[in-house]
Design a protein around this motif. Structure first.
Motif, PDB file in Angstrom:
ATOM      1  N   MET A  24       0.849  -1.191   0.000  1.00  0.00           N
ATOM      2  CA  MET A  24       0.000   0.000   0.000  1.00  0.00           C
ATOM      3  C   MET A  24       0.882   1.236   0.000  1.00  0.00           C
ATOM      4  O   MET A  24       2.087   1.153   0.273  1.00  0.00           O
ATOM      5  N   PRO A  25       0.331   2.411  -0.301  1.00  0.00           N
ATOM      6  CA  PRO A  25       1.132   3.636  -0.225  1.00  0.00           C
ATOM      7  C   PRO A  25       1.717   3.810   1.167  1.00  0.00           C
ATOM      8  O   PRO A  25       1.062   3.502   2.176  1.00  0.00           O
ATOM      9  N   ALA A  26       2.943   4.297   1.231  1.00  0.00           N
ATOM     10  CA  ALA A  26       3.647   4.409   2.517  1.00  0.00           C
ATOM     11  C   ALA A  26       2.888   5.283   3.503  1.00  0.00           C
ATOM     12  O   ALA A  26       2.861   4.993   4.701  1.00  0.00           O
ATOM     13  N   ALA A  27       2.259   6.347   3.021  1.00  0.00           N
ATOM     14  CA  ALA A  27       1.518   7.241   3.923  1.00  0.00           C
ATOM     15  C   ALA A  27       0.370   6.490   4.603  1.00  0.00           C
ATOM     16  O   ALA A  27       0.117   6.665   5.806  1.00  0.00           O
ATOM     17  N   LYS A  28      -0.330   5.649   3.832  1.00  0.00           N
ATOM     18  CA  LYS A  28      -1.426   4.856   4.391  1.00  0.00           C
ATOM     19  C   LYS A  28      -0.885   3.839   5.387  1.00  0.00           C
ATOM     20  O   LYS A  28      -1.470   3.628   6.464  1.00  0.00           O
ATOM     21  N   ALA A  29       0.246   3.217   5.060  1.00  0.00           N
ATOM     22  CA  ALA A  29       0.840   2.226   5.956  1.00  0.00           C
ATOM     23  C   ALA A  29       1.224   2.855   7.291  1.00  0.00           C
ATOM     24  O   ALA A  29       1.028   2.252   8.350  1.00  0.00           O
ATOM     25  N   LEU A  30       1.762   4.058   7.248  1.00  0.00           N
ATOM     26  CA  LEU A  30       2.136   4.739   8.490  1.00  0.00           C
ATOM     27  C   LEU A  30       0.911   5.026   9.353  1.00  0.00           C
ATOM     28  O   LEU A  30       0.942   4.850  10.579  1.00  0.00           O
ATOM     29  N   LEU A  31      -0.184   5.460   8.734  1.00  0.00           N
ATOM     30  CA  LEU A  31      -1.414   5.744   9.489  1.00  0.00           C
ATOM     31  C   LEU A  31      -1.945   4.476  10.158  1.00  0.00           C
ATOM     32  O   LEU A  31      -2.318   4.492  11.343  1.00  0.00           O
ATOM     33  N   LEU A  32      -1.967   3.376   9.395  1.00  0.00           N
ATOM     34  CA  LEU A  32      -2.461   2.120   9.959  1.00  0.00           C
ATOM     35  C   LEU A  32      -1.549   1.611  11.082  1.00  0.00           C
ATOM     36  O   LEU A  32      -2.027   1.124  12.111  1.00  0.00           O
ATOM     37  N   ALA A  33      -0.252   1.743  10.886  1.00  0.00           N
ATOM     38  CA  ALA A  33       0.694   1.278  11.900  1.00  0.00           C
ATOM     39  C   ALA A  33       0.575   2.091  13.178  1.00  0.00           C
ATOM     40  O   ALA A  33       0.660   1.539  14.283  1.00  0.00           O
ATOM     41  N   GLU A  34       0.391   3.386  13.040  1.00  0.00           N
ATOM     42  CA  GLU A  34       0.203   4.247  14.221  1.00  0.00           C
ATOM     43  C   GLU A  34      -1.035   3.810  14.996  1.00  0.00           C
ATOM     44  O   GLU A  34      -1.029   3.755  16.231  1.00  0.00           O
ATOM     45  N   ALA A  42       0.428  -4.525  19.162  1.00  0.00           N
ATOM     46  CA  ALA A  42       1.283  -4.692  17.987  1.00  0.00           C
ATOM     47  C   ALA A  42       2.710  -4.289  18.327  1.00  0.00           C
ATOM     48  O   ALA A  42       2.956  -3.207  18.855  1.00  0.00           O
ATOM     49  N   THR A  43       3.646  -5.173  18.065  1.00  0.00           N
ATOM     50  CA  THR A  43       5.059  -4.889  18.351  1.00  0.00           C
ATOM     51  C   THR A  43       5.907  -5.256  17.130  1.00  0.00           C
ATOM     52  O   THR A  43       5.418  -5.863  16.169  1.00  0.00           O
ATOM     53  N   GLU A  44       7.165  -4.915  17.187  1.00  0.00           N
ATOM     54  CA  GLU A  44       8.113  -5.235  16.106  1.00  0.00           C
ATOM     55  C   GLU A  44       7.584  -4.782  14.745  1.00  0.00           C
ATOM     56  O   GLU A  44       7.663  -5.502  13.745  1.00  0.00           O
ATOM     57  N   ILE A  45       7.022  -3.581  14.707  1.00  0.00           N
ATOM     58  CA  ILE A  45       6.449  -3.070  13.464  1.00  0.00           C
ATOM     59  C   ILE A  45       7.559  -2.655  12.503  1.00  0.00           C
ATOM     60  O   ILE A  45       8.414  -1.844  12.836  1.00  0.00           O
ATOM     61  N   MET A  46       7.523  -3.236  11.308  1.00  0.00           N
ATOM     62  CA  MET A  46       8.490  -2.896  10.263  1.00  0.00           C
ATOM     63  C   MET A  46       7.749  -2.672   8.951  1.00  0.00           C
ATOM     64  O   MET A  46       6.636  -3.173   8.759  1.00  0.00           O
ATOM     65  N   PHE A  47       8.377  -1.916   8.061  1.00  0.00           N
ATOM     66  CA  PHE A  47       7.823  -1.669   6.734  1.00  0.00           C
ATOM     67  C   PHE A  47       8.818  -2.223   5.706  1.00  0.00           C
ATOM     68  O   PHE A  47      10.017  -1.981   5.816  1.00  0.00           O
ATOM     69  N   VAL A  48       8.307  -2.935   4.725  1.00  0.00           N
ATOM     70  CA  VAL A  48       9.170  -3.575   3.726  1.00  0.00           C
ATOM     71  C   VAL A  48       8.758  -3.083   2.340  1.00  0.00           C
ATOM     72  O   VAL A  48       7.582  -3.186   1.969  1.00  0.00           O
ATOM     73  N   ASP A  49       9.723  -2.557   1.585  1.00  0.00           N
ATOM     74  CA  ASP A  49       9.389  -2.041   0.257  1.00  0.00           C
ATOM     75  C   ASP A  49       9.518  -3.140  -0.795  1.00  0.00           C
ATOM     76  O   ASP A  49       9.826  -4.294  -0.488  1.00  0.00           O
ATOM     77  N   LYS A  50       9.298  -2.779  -2.050  1.00  0.00           N
ATOM     78  CA  LYS A  50       9.297  -3.740  -3.156  1.00  0.00           C
ATOM     79  C   LYS A  50      10.634  -4.456  -3.299  1.00  0.00           C
ATOM     80  O   LYS A  50      10.701  -5.574  -3.795  1.00  0.00           O
TER      81      LYS A  50
END
Length: 217
Positions: A24-34, A42-50
């Protein structure tokens, strides 16, 4: 920039599991993660790109802030022309993008002599566009590439086979550069009518008219 969320989730009774979201778009991912973080489960939150690069929430926020001053919403038109008599090729590309809240158009053409076919010229025009994207500072973005060459578009999409060694070399070069820049390409075949700007640039190059311009729209 598109990413997926990876995290560990623990229920109030201690049952733990791991989740991975769709891209998903990074901005949306940040909102959901927050929002997930506020639950306290929720712990160990990471974001993985393509490209499987991992980002912490802090680092991804910094990246998103940096992107605001870089080009985004990028659309590229390309076209190549080949003169069988002179054995010269005209290349043209047009890049539309947003930057700092403004819309821009960049045009570039080139005349080269070492090619043998029109399809090679089309590939070379695509590669010229990729080089211009690098100079613009485009990286880690979804970019739409549009052209009237079904051969180039469908071969790069992997839908048509490529048997010619020369075209394979161009395709490999383009894919390597896109990967190096972190560009996620989307390909679109358009009619010549909708590719007139790039076509005109290629024709001008064949006539010895050099064009390099950037204007605000």
């Amino acid at each position: 920039m598109y990413v997926r969320i990876e995290l560990a989730y623990t229920t109030p009774k201690g049952t733990e599991t791991f989740f991975s979201s769709d891209e998903m778009p990074a901005a949306k991912a940040l909102l959901l993660a927050e929002d997930l973080k506020k639950t306290g489960r929720a712990t160990e939150i990471m974001f993985v790109d393509k490209h499987d690069s991992k980002w912490t929430m802090k680092n991804l926020k910094k990246q998103m802030e940096a992107i605001q001053t870089e080009p985004y919403e990028v659309i590229v038109y390309f076209d190549g022309g080949f003169d069988r008599v002179t054995k010269t090729s005209g290349l043209g590309c047009v890049i539309y993008y947003e930057q700092n809240g403004k819309s821009w158009r960049q045009r570039k053409n080139a005349l080269i002599e070492e090619l043998d076919t029109n399809n090679e010229a089309e590939y070379a025009a695509f590669h010229l566009a990729v080089r211009e994207l690098e100079l613009l500072g485009v990286h880690r973005l979804l970019v739409n590439f549009a052209g009237d060459s079904q051969v180039v578009i469908n071969q790069l999409k992997g839908e048509w086979p490529c048997y010619e060694a020369a075209l394979n070399r161009w395709a490999d070069r383009i894919e390597h550069d896109l990967d190096r820049l972190g560009i996620d390409p989307e390909y679109q075949v358009v009619s010549r009518k909708y590719n007139q700007e790039a076509d005109r640039l290629a024709s001008q190059a064949l006539k010895g008219v050099e064009v390099t311009s950037v204007i605000e729209l």
